[in-house]
Design an enzyme around this catalytic site. Structure first.
Site, PDB file in Angstrom:
ATOM      1  N   GLY A  24       0.776  -4.969   0.987  1.00 13.39           N
ATOM      2  CA  GLY A  24      -0.376  -5.051   0.100  1.00 13.39           C
ATOM      3  C   GLY A  24      -0.061  -5.698  -1.244  1.00 13.39           C
ATOM      4  O   GLY A  24      -0.960  -6.241  -1.894  1.00 13.39           O
ATOM      5  N   GLU A  27       4.509  -5.089   7.465  1.00 15.23           N
ATOM      6  CA  GLU A  27       3.751  -4.018   8.124  1.00 15.23           C
ATOM      7  C   GLU A  27       4.165  -3.778   9.572  1.00 15.23           C
ATOM      8  O   GLU A  27       4.122  -2.646  10.065  1.00 15.23           O
ATOM      9  CB  GLU A  27       2.246  -4.318   8.071  1.00 15.23           C
ATOM     10  CG  GLU A  27       1.613  -4.197   6.691  1.00 15.23           C
ATOM     11  CD  GLU A  27       1.679  -5.471   5.863  1.00 15.23           C
ATOM     12  OE1 GLU A  27       2.414  -6.418   6.243  1.00 15.23           O
ATOM     13  OE2 GLU A  27       0.992  -5.537   4.827  1.00 15.23           O
ATOM     14  N   ALA A  46       0.871  -1.170   0.000  1.00  7.11           N
ATOM     15  CA  ALA A  46       0.000   0.000   0.000  1.00  7.11           C
ATOM     16  C   ALA A  46       0.914   1.228   0.000  1.00  7.11           C
ATOM     17  O   ALA A  46       2.101   1.135   0.328  1.00  7.11           O
ATOM     18  CB  ALA A  46      -0.889  -0.016   1.232  1.00  7.11           C
ATOM     19  N   GLU A  94      -0.387  -9.294  -0.553  1.00  7.62           N
ATOM     20  CA  GLU A  94      -1.822  -9.561  -0.343  1.00  7.62           C
ATOM     21  C   GLU A  94      -2.598  -9.554  -1.656  1.00  7.62           C
ATOM     22  O   GLU A  94      -3.515 -10.353  -1.850  1.00  7.62           O
ATOM     23  CB  GLU A  94      -2.395  -8.530   0.628  1.00  7.62           C
ATOM     24  CG  GLU A  94      -1.831  -8.696   2.036  1.00  7.62           C
ATOM     25  CD  GLU A  94      -2.163  -7.540   2.951  1.00  7.62           C
ATOM     26  OE1 GLU A  94      -1.743  -6.394   2.642  1.00  7.62           O
ATOM     27  OE2 GLU A  94      -2.842  -7.755   3.959  1.00  7.62           O
TER      28      GLU A  94
HETATM   29  N1  CAA Z   1       4.653   3.250  -0.486  1.00  6.96           N
HETATM   30  C1  CAA Z   1       5.048   4.414  -0.988  1.00  6.96           C
HETATM   31  N2  CAA Z   1       6.221   4.567  -1.627  1.00  6.96           N
HETATM   32  C2  CAA Z   1       7.013   3.490  -1.747  1.00  6.96           C
HETATM   33  C3  CAA Z   1       6.656   2.232  -1.243  1.00  6.96           C
HETATM   34  C4  CAA Z   1       5.402   2.128  -0.585  1.00  6.96           C
HETATM   35  N3  CAA Z   1       4.968   0.970  -0.096  1.00  6.96           N
HETATM   36  N4  CAA Z   1       7.650   1.360  -1.504  1.00  6.96           N
HETATM   37  C5  CAA Z   1       8.596   2.037  -2.162  1.00  6.96           C
HETATM   38  N5  CAA Z   1       8.216   3.326  -2.317  1.00  6.96           N
HETATM   39  C6  CAA Z   1       8.959   4.418  -2.965  1.00  6.96           C
HETATM   40  C7  CAA Z   1      10.120   4.873  -2.117  1.00  6.96           C
HETATM   41  O1  CAA Z   1       9.650   5.800  -1.153  1.00  6.96           O
HETATM   42  C8  CAA Z   1      11.003   5.503  -3.145  1.00  6.96           C
HETATM   43  O2  CAA Z   1      10.489   6.779  -3.463  1.00  6.96           O
HETATM   44  P1  CAA Z   1      11.481   8.079  -3.553  1.00  6.96           P
HETATM   45  O3  CAA Z   1      12.364   7.758  -4.709  1.00  6.96           O
HETATM   46  O4  CAA Z   1      10.533   9.184  -3.777  1.00  6.96           O
HETATM   47  O5  CAA Z   1      12.200   8.102  -2.262  1.00  6.96           O
HETATM   48  C9  CAA Z   1      10.813   4.614  -4.356  1.00  6.96           C
HETATM   49  O6  CAA Z   1       9.571   3.927  -4.142  1.00  6.96           O
HETATM   50  C10 CAA Z   1      11.897   3.576  -4.526  1.00  6.96           C
HETATM   51  O7  CAA Z   1      12.011   2.868  -3.295  1.00  6.96           O
HETATM   52  P2  CAA Z   1      13.411   2.640  -2.524  1.00  6.96           P
HETATM   53  O8  CAA Z   1      14.329   3.777  -2.802  1.00  6.96           O
HETATM   54  O9  CAA Z   1      13.099   2.341  -1.098  1.00  6.96           O
HETATM   55  O10 CAA Z   1      13.912   1.333  -3.295  1.00  6.96           O
HETATM   56  P3  CAA Z   1      14.911   0.204  -2.735  1.00  6.96           P
HETATM   57  O11 CAA Z   1      15.228  -0.637  -3.921  1.00  6.96           O
HETATM   58  O12 CAA Z   1      16.009   0.817  -1.957  1.00  6.96           O
HETATM   59  O13 CAA Z   1      14.030  -0.633  -1.668  1.00  6.96           O
HETATM   60  C11 CAA Z   1      12.034  -1.791  -0.912  1.00  6.96           C
HETATM   61  C12 CAA Z   1      12.925  -1.397  -2.106  1.00  6.96           C
HETATM   62  C13 CAA Z   1      12.798  -2.748   0.026  1.00  6.96           C
HETATM   63  C14 CAA Z   1      10.809  -2.489  -1.482  1.00  6.96           C
HETATM   64  C15 CAA Z   1      11.633  -0.536  -0.128  1.00  6.96           C
HETATM   65  O14 CAA Z   1      11.125   0.442  -1.022  1.00  6.96           O
HETATM   66  C16 CAA Z   1      10.581  -0.759   0.916  1.00  6.96           C
HETATM   67  O15 CAA Z   1      10.858  -1.276   1.983  1.00  6.96           O
HETATM   68  N6  CAA Z   1       9.316  -0.368   0.632  1.00  6.96           N
HETATM   69  C17 CAA Z   1       8.218  -0.489   1.561  1.00  6.96           C
HETATM   70  C18 CAA Z   1       7.723  -1.925   1.693  1.00  6.96           C
HETATM   71  C19 CAA Z   1       6.627  -1.999   2.720  1.00  6.96           C
HETATM   72  O16 CAA Z   1       6.786  -1.733   3.880  1.00  6.96           O
HETATM   73  N7  CAA Z   1       5.417  -2.375   2.271  1.00  6.96           N
HETATM   74  C20 CAA Z   1       4.259  -2.535   3.119  1.00  6.96           C
HETATM   75  C21 CAA Z   1       3.432  -1.292   3.053  1.00  6.96           C
HETATM   76  S1  CAA Z   1       2.141  -1.301   4.263  1.00  6.96           S
HETATM   77  C22 CAA Z   1       0.848  -2.134   3.552  1.00  6.96           C
HETATM   78  O17 CAA Z   1       0.958  -2.642   2.468  1.00  6.96           O
HETATM   79  C23 CAA Z   1      -0.448  -2.169   4.333  1.00  6.96           C
HETATM   80  C24 CAA Z   1      -1.397  -3.226   3.882  1.00  6.96           C
HETATM   81  O18 CAA Z   1      -1.338  -4.349   4.341  1.00  6.96           O
HETATM   82  C25 CAA Z   1      -2.493  -2.940   2.972  1.00  6.96           C
END
Ligand code: CAA
Length: 261
Positions: free
Chosen positions: A111, A134, A67, A114
Site C-alpha cells: 500500500g 502482497e 497497509a 500504491e
Molecule cells: N503492517 C504492520 N506492521 C508493520 C508493517 C506493516 N505493513 N511493516 C512493518 N511493520 C512493523 C513490524 O511488524 C515491526 O513491528 P514490531 O516492532 O512491533 O515487531 C516494525 O514495523 C518494524 O518492522 P521490522 O522489524 O520488520 O523492520 P525491518 O527493518 O526488519 O524490515 C520491512 C522492514 C522489510 C519493510 C518489513 O517490515 C516488512 O516486510 N514489512 C511488510 C511489508 C509488506 O508486506 N507490505 C505489504 C502489506 S499488504 C498491503 O499493503 C495490501 C495492499 O495492497 C493495500
C-alpha cells in the site's frame, strides 16, 4: 487547530503544504486511522487559500511499509466488502485537485507503493525500496497497484514484480518512469520535492489545476478522446484572466502576477 496522531502537517514554503507520515514504530504502516488523518489533512490543504501544491512524505527509513498487516490479519470477506476496506485510500485521487508530490525514501511497499502511485509526481532516493510484496502474504495488491504499476511500467515488468513480490530500487523506479527523478540522499530528495512544489505554487492556480486534470485524463481515456478533452480545456483557458496576464507579461518581458481568475 489540527491534532494528528499519525501524521504531521506543515507549510514549509510559500504555497506549499506538507504531510509527513509519522508512525515510526510501524514504518508508517497505513492503518485506517492514519488514512483518515491523511484524508482530513489533504481536504484541509485542498480548501486552504494559501496552499497551492502538496508534498507527501514519510521518514528517511520508510515512506510507508504497506497497509497494516496486523489490522488486516483477522479481516473477513464480509467485513472488508461491507466496509469497502481500502476504498477511502483513493479519496486523494478524486477530491484533491492540487498537485501532490510524493517524496519517497526507504520502504514504499504494498500500500505504500500504491499510495505513491496515486500521487501526481514521485521523487525518490536512488536507494528507495519499492515493491508489491502482497503475494508473499497470500494476497494481492488492493489499492490500485496492479493497475497503476502496470500502466507505469508495462505488463511485462508489472507481472513479474507482482507475481514474485520482489522489490525495485528508486534508481530502477526512475529508469522505468515510475519516479520522475531520483536523488542520492534524503536531504537532496526533500529539497528538490519542496523546490518543485514551490515552483508549481508560483503558477496560475487555474492553469495548474487544468494541467493536472488533463494529464490524469490520459490514464483513463483513449488517445483520440484524451486529445479532444485536452483541446476543450485548453480552449476554456482563453476564458481565464491568467491566460491574458501570462501572455501579456511574456510580451512585456515582465514577471506574471497571477490573479487566479
Ligand atoms: N503492517 C504492520 N506492521 C508493520 C508493517 C506493516 N505493513 N511493516 C512493518 N511493520 C512493523 C513490524 O511488524 C515491526 O513491528 P514490531 O516492532 O512491533 O515487531 C516494525 O514495523 C518494524 O518492522 P521490522 O522489524 O520488520 O523492520 P525491518 O527493518 O526488519 O524490515 C520491512 C522492514 C522489510 C519493510 C518489513 O517490515 C516488512 O516486510 N514489512 C511488510 C511489508 C509488506 O508486506 N507490505 C505489504 C502489506 S499488504 C498491503 O499493503 C495490501 C495492499 O495492497 C493495500
Amino acid at each position: 487547530g489540527s491534532n494528528y496522531e499519525y501524521i504531521q502537517v506543515s507549510e514549509p514554503r510559500p504555497g506549499v503544504g506538507q504531510v509527513t507520515l509519522n508512525r515510526p514504530k510501524a514504518l508508517n504502516a497505513l492503518c485506517t486511522p492514519l488514512i483518515n488523518e491523511l484524508n482530513r489533512a489533504l481536504a484541509e490543504f485542498q480548501s486552504s487559500p494559501t496552499v497551492r501544491a502538496i508534498v507527501l512524505t514519510g521518514s528517511e527509513k520508510a515512506f510507508a511499509a504497506g497497509a497494516d498487516i496486523k489490522e488486516m490479519a483477522p479481516l473477513t470477506f464480509s467485513k472488508a466488502y461491507t466496509s469497502s476496506f481500502i476504498e477511502s485510500w483513493s479519496t486523494l485521487t478524486t477530491s484533491v485537485k492540487k498537485p501532490i508530490i510524493a517524496a519517497v525514501s526507504g520502504h514504499a511497499l504494498g500500500g505504500g507503493c500504491e499510495l505513491a502511485l496515486m500521487t501526481d509526481i514521485i521523487y525518490c532516493t536512488a536507494s528507495a525500496n519499492f515493491g508489491q510484496p502482497e503475494i508473499k502474504l497470500g494476497t494481492i495488491p488492493g489499492a490500485g497497484g496492479s493497475q497503476r504499476l502496470t500502466r507505469a511500467v508495462g505488463k511485462a515488468k508489472a507481472m513479474e514484480l507482482i507475481l514474485t513480490g520482489r522489490s525495485f530500487s528508486g534508481d530502477e523506479a526512475e529508469r522505468w518512469g515510475v519516479a520522475a527523478r531520483s536523488f542520492p540522499t534524503y536531504e537532496a530528495l526533500m529539497e528538490a520535492a519542496l523546490k518543485t512544489a514551490e515552483t508549481i505554487a508560483g503558477y496560475s492556480k487555474v492553469a495548474v489545476m487544468a494541467a493536472k486534470e488533463v494529464v490524469n485524463k490520459s490514464q483513463d481515456l483513449p488517445l483520440r478522446d484524451g486529445v479532444e478533452y485536452e483541446r476543450r480545456v485548453f480552449h476554456s483557458l482563453f476564458g481565464s484572466r491568467d491566460q491574458k496576464i501570462g501572455m501579456k507579461a511574456f510580451a512585456e518581458k515582465k514577471k506574471a502576477e497571477w490573479s487566479d481568475e
